[in-house]
Design an enzyme around this catalytic site. Sequence first.
Site, PDB file in Angstrom:
ATOM      1  N   GLU A   5      38.802  52.934   4.239  1.00 60.71           N
ATOM      2  CA  GLU A   5      38.024  52.478   3.098  1.00 60.71           C
ATOM      3  C   GLU A   5      36.949  51.488   3.516  1.00 60.71           C
ATOM      4  O   GLU A   5      37.207  50.545   4.268  1.00 60.71           O
ATOM      5  CB  GLU A   5      38.929  51.847   2.043  1.00 60.71           C
ATOM      6  CG  GLU A   5      39.799  52.846   1.299  1.00 60.71           C
ATOM      7  CD  GLU A   5      40.271  52.308  -0.036  1.00 60.71           C
ATOM      8  OE1 GLU A   5      39.410  51.937  -0.862  1.00 60.71           O
ATOM      9  OE2 GLU A   5      41.490  52.256  -0.240  1.00 60.71           O
TER      10      GLU A   5
ATOM     11  N   HIS B 298      31.737  58.981  -0.297  1.00 60.71           N
ATOM     12  CA  HIS B 298      32.845  59.516   0.498  1.00 60.71           C
ATOM     13  C   HIS B 298      32.334  60.568   1.480  1.00 60.71           C
ATOM     14  O   HIS B 298      31.416  61.331   1.181  1.00 60.71           O
ATOM     15  CB  HIS B 298      33.913  60.145  -0.400  1.00 60.71           C
ATOM     16  CG  HIS B 298      34.594  59.164  -1.281  1.00 60.71           C
ATOM     17  ND1 HIS B 298      35.722  58.469  -0.879  1.00 60.71           N
ATOM     18  CD2 HIS B 298      34.288  58.720  -2.527  1.00 60.71           C
ATOM     19  CE1 HIS B 298      36.086  57.652  -1.854  1.00 60.71           C
ATOM     20  NE2 HIS B 298      35.232  57.785  -2.860  1.00 60.71           N
TER      21      HIS B 298
ATOM     22  N   CYS C  79      37.307  52.243  -8.312  1.00 63.28           N
ATOM     23  CA  CYS C  79      38.569  52.290  -7.570  1.00 63.28           C
ATOM     24  C   CYS C  79      39.558  53.095  -8.401  1.00 63.28           C
ATOM     25  O   CYS C  79      39.943  52.661  -9.495  1.00 63.28           O
ATOM     26  CB  CYS C  79      39.093  50.878  -7.312  1.00 63.28           C
ATOM     27  SG  CYS C  79      40.705  50.832  -6.487  1.00 63.28           S
TER      28      CYS C  79
ATOM     29  N   GLY D 222      39.070  58.574  -3.101  1.00 65.69           N
ATOM     30  CA  GLY D 222      39.103  59.398  -1.891  1.00 65.69           C
ATOM     31  C   GLY D 222      39.909  60.668  -2.088  1.00 65.69           C
ATOM     32  O   GLY D 222      39.543  61.749  -1.593  1.00 65.69           O
TER      33      GLY D 222
ATOM     34  N   CYS E 110      43.850  55.999  -1.538  1.00 66.72           N
ATOM     35  CA  CYS E 110      42.538  55.777  -2.153  1.00 66.72           C
ATOM     36  C   CYS E 110      42.373  56.827  -3.238  1.00 66.72           C
ATOM     37  O   CYS E 110      42.318  58.020  -2.946  1.00 66.72           O
ATOM     38  CB  CYS E 110      41.423  55.885  -1.110  1.00 66.72           C
ATOM     39  SG  CYS E 110      39.752  55.743  -1.795  1.00 66.72           S
TER      40      CYS E 110
END
Length: 276
Positions: A209, A160, A73, A221, A218
Amino acid sequence: MTLEFTKMQGCGNDYIYVDCFSGMPENAPELARKLSPRHFAVGADGLICICKSEVADAQMRMFNADGSESKMCGNGIRCVAQWLYEHGRAGETMTVDTLAGRKTIRRVAEGQWQVDMGFAEFLPERVPVQGLGAGPVVGAELMVRGRAWPVTCISMGNPHCVSVVEDVAGVDLPALGPCFEHHSAFPEGVNAEFIQLLGPGHLKMRVWERGTGETFACGTGACASAAASVALGLCPPDTDIQVELTGGTLVIRVGGDRRVLMTGPAVTAFTGSAEV
């Protein structure tokens, strides 16, 4: 049982942070599910446990709002760094272990941290993604809800799928997000990013997400989106790319070797306790 926690956010991507140096709670997934619902509990995008590491300054374990565990994360690890710094557990440069490997983090200003996110991985077995060819999935087509979407698939320690669109505001994310997340092309699910090129080195992004839904930001991301924009020739490598998110802006630099640096804020909102 009373659980002491710190609520922190990076660009609005908020998590409940728990000091687990003395040991991980056995029911961490259940805690994430119980404490994350907004209006009914603490409210967050998930739960992050800050644990002891035998080698690094700490280890991060991250659980989505639905209780599923994610390997990495980006916004979360910056907040872990801020927490460690505020609590005197680490200095201005530190290492944090994650399930996606050890990350080096550097304080660049008050409440601002730069993370060496490692390398963007495009090979389908590393994402993982299936059925879109054997080589790097860059500008491929994925059928979702009867439409062929141009997609670039990347792993930043988690999967992703990035799509370039003309107007991110016009994307029906609540309808499309689950279709991407649970698409058969992604055996482990996927985080879906929709990006709009606003200018040289300037992207706008919305994200769905995996395990949480639409979030304000994110970090991984944003890194994947910047890496995709470089791979597609929309942005140059080795330059700062501003990724504008719903909750703020991250600065991403993608090297010619695909190494990604992420810089952004980490903010402590409040501390509290909850009966669990």
